[in-house]
Design a protein around this motif. Structure first.
Motif, PDB file in Angstrom:
ATOM      1  N   ARG A   5      -2.441 -10.552  -8.107  1.00 30.01           N
ATOM      2  CA  ARG A   5      -2.203 -10.431  -6.664  1.00 30.01           C
ATOM      3  C   ARG A   5      -3.504 -10.331  -5.858  1.00 30.01           C
TER       4      ARG A   5
ATOM      5  N   ARG B 147      -8.344  -2.313  -7.584  1.00 34.69           N
ATOM      6  CA  ARG B 147      -8.060  -3.465  -6.711  1.00 34.69           C
ATOM      7  C   ARG B 147      -8.994  -3.493  -5.498  1.00 34.69           C
TER       8      ARG B 147
ATOM      9  N   ALA C 240       4.013  -6.767   0.649  1.00 31.71           N
ATOM     10  CA  ALA C 240       3.424  -5.789   1.579  1.00 31.71           C
ATOM     11  C   ALA C 240       2.643  -4.805   0.734  1.00 31.71           C
ATOM     12  N   SER C 241       1.360  -5.040   0.564  1.00 33.62           N
ATOM     13  CA  SER C 241       0.537  -4.191  -0.302  1.00 33.62           C
ATOM     14  C   SER C 241      -0.776  -3.852   0.387  1.00 33.62           C
ATOM     15  N   ALA C 242      -0.994  -2.566   0.618  1.00 36.27           N
ATOM     16  CA  ALA C 242      -2.253  -2.139   1.233  1.00 36.27           C
ATOM     17  C   ALA C 242      -3.425  -2.393   0.294  1.00 36.27           C
ATOM     18  N   GLN C 243      -3.166  -2.395  -1.009  1.00 34.61           N
ATOM     19  CA  GLN C 243      -4.261  -2.641  -1.946  1.00 34.61           C
ATOM     20  C   GLN C 243      -4.735  -4.087  -1.839  1.00 34.61           C
TER      21      GLN C 243
ATOM     22  N   GLU D 276       8.603  -3.524  -6.326  1.00 34.96           N
ATOM     23  CA  GLU D 276       7.204  -3.091  -6.498  1.00 34.96           C
ATOM     24  C   GLU D 276       7.092  -1.819  -7.339  1.00 34.96           C
TER      25      GLU D 276
ATOM     26  N   ARG E 113     -10.965   5.501   0.145  1.00 39.93           N
ATOM     27  CA  ARG E 113     -11.637   4.652   1.143  1.00 39.93           C
ATOM     28  C   ARG E 113     -12.905   5.322   1.667  1.00 39.93           C
TER      29      ARG E 113
ATOM     30  N   LYS F 140      -4.880  10.791  -0.893  1.00 40.73           N
ATOM     31  CA  LYS F 140      -5.521  10.013  -1.961  1.00 40.73           C
ATOM     32  C   LYS F 140      -6.061   8.688  -1.424  1.00 40.73           C
ATOM     33  N   SER F 141      -5.253   7.996  -0.624  1.00 39.09           N
ATOM     34  CA  SER F 141      -5.696   6.687  -0.108  1.00 39.09           C
ATOM     35  C   SER F 141      -6.937   6.838   0.763  1.00 39.09           C
TER      36      SER F 141
ATOM     37  N   ARG G  74       0.300   0.584   4.574  1.00 40.04           N
ATOM     38  CA  ARG G  74      -0.597   1.621   5.131  1.00 40.04           C
ATOM     39  C   ARG G  74      -1.874   0.990   5.706  1.00 40.04           C
TER      40      ARG G  74
ATOM     41  N   ILE H  44       6.594   3.976  -0.166  1.00 39.21           N
ATOM     42  CA  ILE H  44       6.557   3.363  -1.502  1.00 39.21           C
ATOM     43  C   ILE H  44       6.318   4.398  -2.617  1.00 39.21           C
ATOM     44  N   ASP H  45       5.474   5.394  -2.365  1.00 34.42           N
ATOM     45  CA  ASP H  45       5.150   6.361  -3.421  1.00 34.42           C
ATOM     46  C   ASP H  45       6.130   7.534  -3.467  1.00 34.42           C
TER      47      ASP H  45
ATOM     48  N   LYS I   2       4.130   0.129 -10.733  1.00 32.55           N
ATOM     49  CA  LYS I   2       3.283   1.270 -10.369  1.00 32.55           C
ATOM     50  C   LYS I   2       2.717   1.893 -11.650  1.00 32.55           C
TER      51      LYS I   2
ATOM     52  N   THR J   6      -5.732   1.716  -6.989  1.00 36.00           N
ATOM     53  CA  THR J   6      -6.469   1.572  -5.731  1.00 36.00           C
ATOM     54  C   THR J   6      -7.957   1.370  -6.017  1.00 36.00           C
TER      55      THR J   6
END
Ligand code: S3P
Length: 447
Positions: free
Chosen positions: A142, A113, A182-185, A357, A41, A36-37, A210, A333-334, A361, A110
């Protein structure tokens, strides 16, 4: 095992799982959907790059569809998402058109953000973005706060913290942002904004999240450097156009996790989950399951367009409780909801800490997993930042709810496979957010 999907109204479906009276064991090979991530992208970078991007293995879930429709509304030409192979004609950096209507990110944090970083840096254009009930209650400060430091103008509900949001694009200035989470978003949002900002944009995170954006931005030609030791990434603004690429999307380890746990806890099972993305910023779930004594072996390891991939062979084994905390949390995290299921089948105590965190979600995943698994007979206590799970507890069937959270729906389905009586999962249609074929795959697995 008998699986039935029942429509409740035109939006919601119940999933009824009746476990096999003689016990079941899962056998065979499973194919999982695209990551998904990486799918988000690939669509976004393809839309803002010059030329053609070809994506193979795109996740055809509802979340990437939200990303595609937002960028289509701003001029990117994206082929129909009824095939996992998709082509995108990008508009070029800074060239998205002002959309004629509100952009709707649906359920996808995702989409919203990351897209905010792109929109905030489109000077002289105005955008309004919103999402579904869940997304409109999730914190946006954030990303709004550091974007504002870069010169962005963003309005929103509740003192500019919640969607719907209005964005007046501006010329942005690079900053060095020390992210408190710590957030990849957050990181990805700022890197995308930084592509068009003056000077350099640097993000330092408290633990590694990530890194798909960093890898893909590099492949598309961005001037980006990373320093894993200090967990810092820098992008040079206004430096290079992005050039369309071919992206082959690996299978999503977050989707694989449901089958890994299903086979690990179901006596006599042996499954091979094929084509699993093994990016080290995502493999925390394998480390947690190894600590619990799961028998998982990677096979056929390879690298596909910059991302490590393997097939994972998993055999049932007896699990023990363990501690899951600290820097491991962002790397799984997921997967906390499905690890909570694994822990109810493990002997002894599992403690999950440092996971606040999870409360912001798609649902409050700590509260929801504790409440719903306890309805089935689990022994889970909830703490502000985690869970304590005492196993092994035999589960009984119950009426449970997904809270419209895809990962909750699928985690409860795996728990239900090993319960003694039937379980009804309300609002199970949520699984389609990240895994449209989950129920069909569950039903078709040889057992
Ligand atoms: C994601 C980052 C994570 C994760 C989400 C996808 C991404 O969110 O939970 O499902 O693709 O960047 P956070 O950045 O909020 O941790």
């Amino acid at each position: 095992m008998v699986i039935a999907l029942q429509s409740v109204d035109n939006r919601h479906q119940d999933l009824v799982i009746t476990p096999s009276p003689t016990g079941l064991s899962l056998q065979g090979r499973v194919q999982i959907p695209g990551d998904k991530s990486i799918s988000h992208r690939a669509l976004m970078l393809g839309a803002i790059a010059q030329g053609t991007t070809t994506v193979k293995g795109l996740l055809l879930g509802e979340d990437p569809r939200s990303t595609a429709s937002c960028f289509q509304a701003m001029g990117a030409k994206i082929s129909a998402l009824n095939d996992q192979d998709v082509t995108i004609e990008g508009v070029g950096l800074g060239k998205l058109q002002e959309p004629q209507d509100v952009l709707n990110a649906g359920n996808s944090g995702t989409t919203l953000r990351l897209m905010l970083g792109v929109l905030a840096s489109h000077a002289n254009r105005f955008f309004v973005v919103t999402g579904d009930d869940s997304l409109r209650s999730r914190p946006m400060s954030r990303v709004i706060q550091p974007l504002t430091q870069m010169g962005a103008t963003i309005w929103g509900r509740q003192a500019h913290t919640l969607a719907p949001l209005g964005i007046q694009g501006q010329e942005l200035q690079g900053i060095h942002y020390h992210s408190p989470i710590a957030s990849a978003q957050v990181k990805s949002c700022l890197l995308l904004a930084g592509l068009s900002a003056q000077g350099e944009t640097t993000v330092t995170e408290p633990a590694i999240s990530r890194d798909h954006s960093e890898r893909m931005l590099k492949a598309f030609g961005a001037d980006i450097t990373t320093d894993p030791e200090t967990r810092t990434v820098t992008v040079k603004g206004q430096a290079a156009q992005l050039q369309g690429q071919t992206v082959i999307v690996p299978g999503d380890i977050s989707s694989a996790a449901f089958w890994l746990v299903a086979a690990a806890i179901t006596p006599g099972s042996e499954l091979v989950v094929e084509n699993v993305g093994m990016n080290p910023t995502r493999t925390g779930v394998l480390e947690a399951l190894a600590r619990m004594g799961a028998d998982i072996t990677p096979e056929n390891e390879r690298v596909v367009t910059g991302e490590p991939v393997a097939d994972l062979r998993v055999k049932a084994s007896s699990l023990q409780g363990c501690e899951i905390a600290g820097d491991l949390i962002p790397r799984l995290i997921d997967e906390v909801p499905i690890l909570a299921v694994a822990a109810t089948f493990a002997q002894g105590t599992t403690v999950i800490k440092d996971a606040t965190e999870l409360r912001v979600k798609e649902s409050d995943r700590l509260a929801v997993m504790a409440t719903e698994l306890n309805r089935m007979g689990a022994k889970i206590s909830e703490f502000p930042d985690g869970l304590e799970i005492t196993g092994e507890t035999p589960l009984q069937g119950a009426e449970v709810d997904s809270y419209t959270d895809h990962r909750v729906a699928m985690s409860l389905a795996i728990a239900a496979l090993n319960a003694t009586t039937p379980t009804t999962i309300h609002r199970a249609e949520a699984a389609a957010i990240s895994y449209p074929d989950f129920i069909t795959t569950l039903d078709s697995l040889p057992h």
